[in-house]
Design an enzyme around this catalytic site. Structure first.
Site, mmCIF file in Angstrom:
data_model
loop_
_atom_site.group_PDB
_atom_site.id
_atom_site.type_symbol
_atom_site.label_atom_id
_atom_site.label_comp_id
_atom_site.label_asym_id
_atom_site.label_seq_id
_atom_site.Cartn_x
_atom_site.Cartn_y
_atom_site.Cartn_z
ATOM 1 N N ASP A 1 -9.816 -61.418 -6.452
ATOM 2 C CA ASP A 1 -10.737 -60.379 -6.173
ATOM 3 C C ASP A 1 -10.293 -59.059 -5.427
ATOM 4 O O ASP A 1 -10.873 -58.065 -5.557
ATOM 5 C CB ASP A 1 -11.914 -60.624 -5.217
ATOM 6 C CG ASP A 1 -13.178 -61.533 -5.988
ATOM 7 O OD1 ASP A 1 -12.681 -62.852 -6.117
ATOM 8 O OD2 ASP A 1 -13.814 -61.050 -6.282
ATOM 9 N N ASN B 1 -9.266 -64.513 -3.282
ATOM 10 C CA ASN B 1 -10.009 -65.121 -4.257
ATOM 11 C C ASN B 1 -10.909 -66.146 -3.707
ATOM 12 O O ASN B 1 -10.995 -66.253 -2.291
ATOM 13 C CB ASN B 1 -9.346 -66.014 -5.380
ATOM 14 C CG ASN B 1 -9.786 -66.138 -6.427
ATOM 15 O OD1 ASN B 1 -10.736 -65.388 -7.004
ATOM 16 N ND2 ASN B 1 -9.927 -67.407 -6.901
HETATM 17 O O1 MRU Z 1 -18.477 -64.639 -5.288
HETATM 18 P P1 MRU Z 1 -17.843 -64.332 -6.769
HETATM 19 O O2 MRU Z 1 -18.396 -65.238 -7.860
HETATM 20 O O3 MRU Z 1 -18.108 -63.048 -7.304
HETATM 21 O O4 MRU Z 1 -16.184 -64.571 -7.043
HETATM 22 C C1 MRU Z 1 -15.469 -64.464 -8.179
HETATM 23 C C2 MRU Z 1 -14.344 -65.015 -7.942
HETATM 24 O O5 MRU Z 1 -13.789 -65.423 -6.848
HETATM 25 C C3 MRU Z 1 -13.619 -64.778 -9.277
HETATM 26 O O6 MRU Z 1 -12.217 -65.655 -9.175
HETATM 27 C C4 MRU Z 1 -12.848 -63.334 -9.298
HETATM 28 O O7 MRU Z 1 -13.818 -62.577 -8.865
HETATM 29 C C5 MRU Z 1 -12.069 -63.138 -10.542
HETATM 30 S S1 MRU Z 1 -13.407 -62.826 -11.967
HETATM 31 C C6 MRU Z 1 -12.455 -62.413 -13.019
#
Ligand code: MRU
Length: 362
Positions: A242, A252
């Site tokens: 992220d 992440n």
């Molecule tokens: O809380 P989320 O579902 O938005 O978290 C998503 C993640 O942690 C993913 O691994 C990250 O955003 C990468 S998506 C290509």
């Protein structure tokens, strides 16, 4: 791929639609976004999620705000409010801020037709993500190929956490792109899918899209990864991100760090699939500088699933009064990351590695 689909698209009357990911894998429901507040709610309520898709949705949110401002003859403070509301929708994924900055730049440099400018800028962000993810697949595929060769064509076992698949992006996904491309090339792959409590993006979303693509996979509880690694059942880990700092620290989904520790202890390569839109070169130390989202404790206290009555419903899994903590992300320090897979190639998780591929950040 089987039937390619996108996670965000536009309609004939120039509004925006997304998949309501809260309903997956049980129901395929789409949601129409007509205002920037709809886009804001989609991000906040996790109708859409995943760093690149959050960015794309925010970009279209700005388009919707510009359209409303022009059509309703509102003044510029309406658009400023849209920018600040969208910026506040989720804190960790930096793609959100990247996309909003891109939209601001496009509007600042517009020759006059603001609606058209915003429409084109949002569409460009979406198309860029598709190509970026495709290229992450091209590069990541080489890593899977190496292991397949070493194993003389035997199945390559890949462990992943959360969903960094097409559902977190527009198409392809980041982690899933190398996997889909390996499968297309006839390489045998199998994915260990961490269920990813509390919201279960692994069991709900990654398992769903791997099923759609006929990729062999097995769902595991979040704590199983270490055991599998100790017993030679994991060849590589690939996770998404992220926000990645200049030094290669990676934020992440919560639990990623523990997988990195276990991988390190077992000499298993731990890869991060990183679109450069997730780089935050303005910060160095992931632990102190990346804002970690804290979400509602009821996401931990309740599990959501499909009951035997066919209804999607929450189930309380602790005493009524037990409080819960709900950090959404953790930071994996660069030293635990074997390599980073980007759209421009593969590099070390370090400033030097990243700058080698992205010299524009020097
Ligand atoms: O809380 P989320 O579902 O938005 O978290 C998503 C993640 O942690 C993913 O691994 C990250 O955003 C990468 S998506 C290509």
């Amino acid at each position: 791929m089987n039937t390619p689909f996108r996670t965000i698209w536009t309609t004939e009357d120039r509004y925006v639609e997304v998949i309501d990911q809260r309903q997956l894998p049980h129901e395929f429901v789409t949601v129409r976004l007509e205002t920037y507040e709809d886009a804001e709610e989609a991000i906040k309520e996790m109708i859409v999620r995943g760093a690149p898709l959050i960015g794309a949705t925010a970009a279209y949110g700005i388009y919707l705000a510009v359209r409303e401002m022009v059509e309703e003859q509102l003044n510029g403070s309406f658009l400023d409010q849209a920018f600040s509301d969208l910026r506040a929708s989720r804190p960790t994924a930096v793609n959100l801020f990247w996309a909003l900055d891109k939209m601001r730049d496009a509007l600042d440099n517009s020759s006059g037709d603001f609606i058209e400018t915003a429409w084109n800028a949002a569409a460009a962000i979406v198309e860029e993500d598709v190509e970026t993810c495709r290229m992450i697949g091209v590069h990541g595929l080489t890593l899977i190929e190496e292991i397949a060769q070493r194993k003389k064509g035997d199945v390559v076992n890949i462990l992943t956490h959360c969903n960094a698949g097409m559902l977190g992006c527009v198409e392809w996904g980041t982690v899933t792109s190398p996997i889909y491309q390996a499968q297309q090339k006839g390489i045998k792959v199998h994915v260990w899918v961490d269920e990813t409590r509390p919201r279960n993006q692994g069991s709900n979303l990654t398992a769903y899209e791997l099923t759609r693509h006929n990729v062999p996979h097995t769902l595991i509880v979040d704590n199983a990864g270490g055991h599998l690694m100790q017993h030679g059942m994991v060849d590589m880990v690939i996770v998404g991100t992220d926000r990645t700092t200049r030094q290669g620290d990676v934020a992440n989904k919560i639990g990623t760090y523990l997988k990195a520790l276990a991988a390190n202890d077992n000499n298993i390569p731990f890869y991060v699939a990183l679109p450069s839109t997730t780089l935050d070169m303005s910060i160095n130390n992931g632990l102190t500088e990346i804002p970690i989202e804290e979400r509602n404790q009821d996401e931990v206290r309740y599990m959501i699933g499909k009951g035997k009555n066919g209804k999607i419903q929450p189930v309380l899994i602790c005493p009524e009064t037990t409080p819960a903590s709900n950090f959404g992300f953790d930071v994996t320090p660069a030293r635990l990351v074997t390599k980073i897979i980007t759209e421009r190639g593969i590099c070390g998780a370090s400033e030097a590695g990243l700058l080698n591929l992205f010299p524009e950040f020097k």
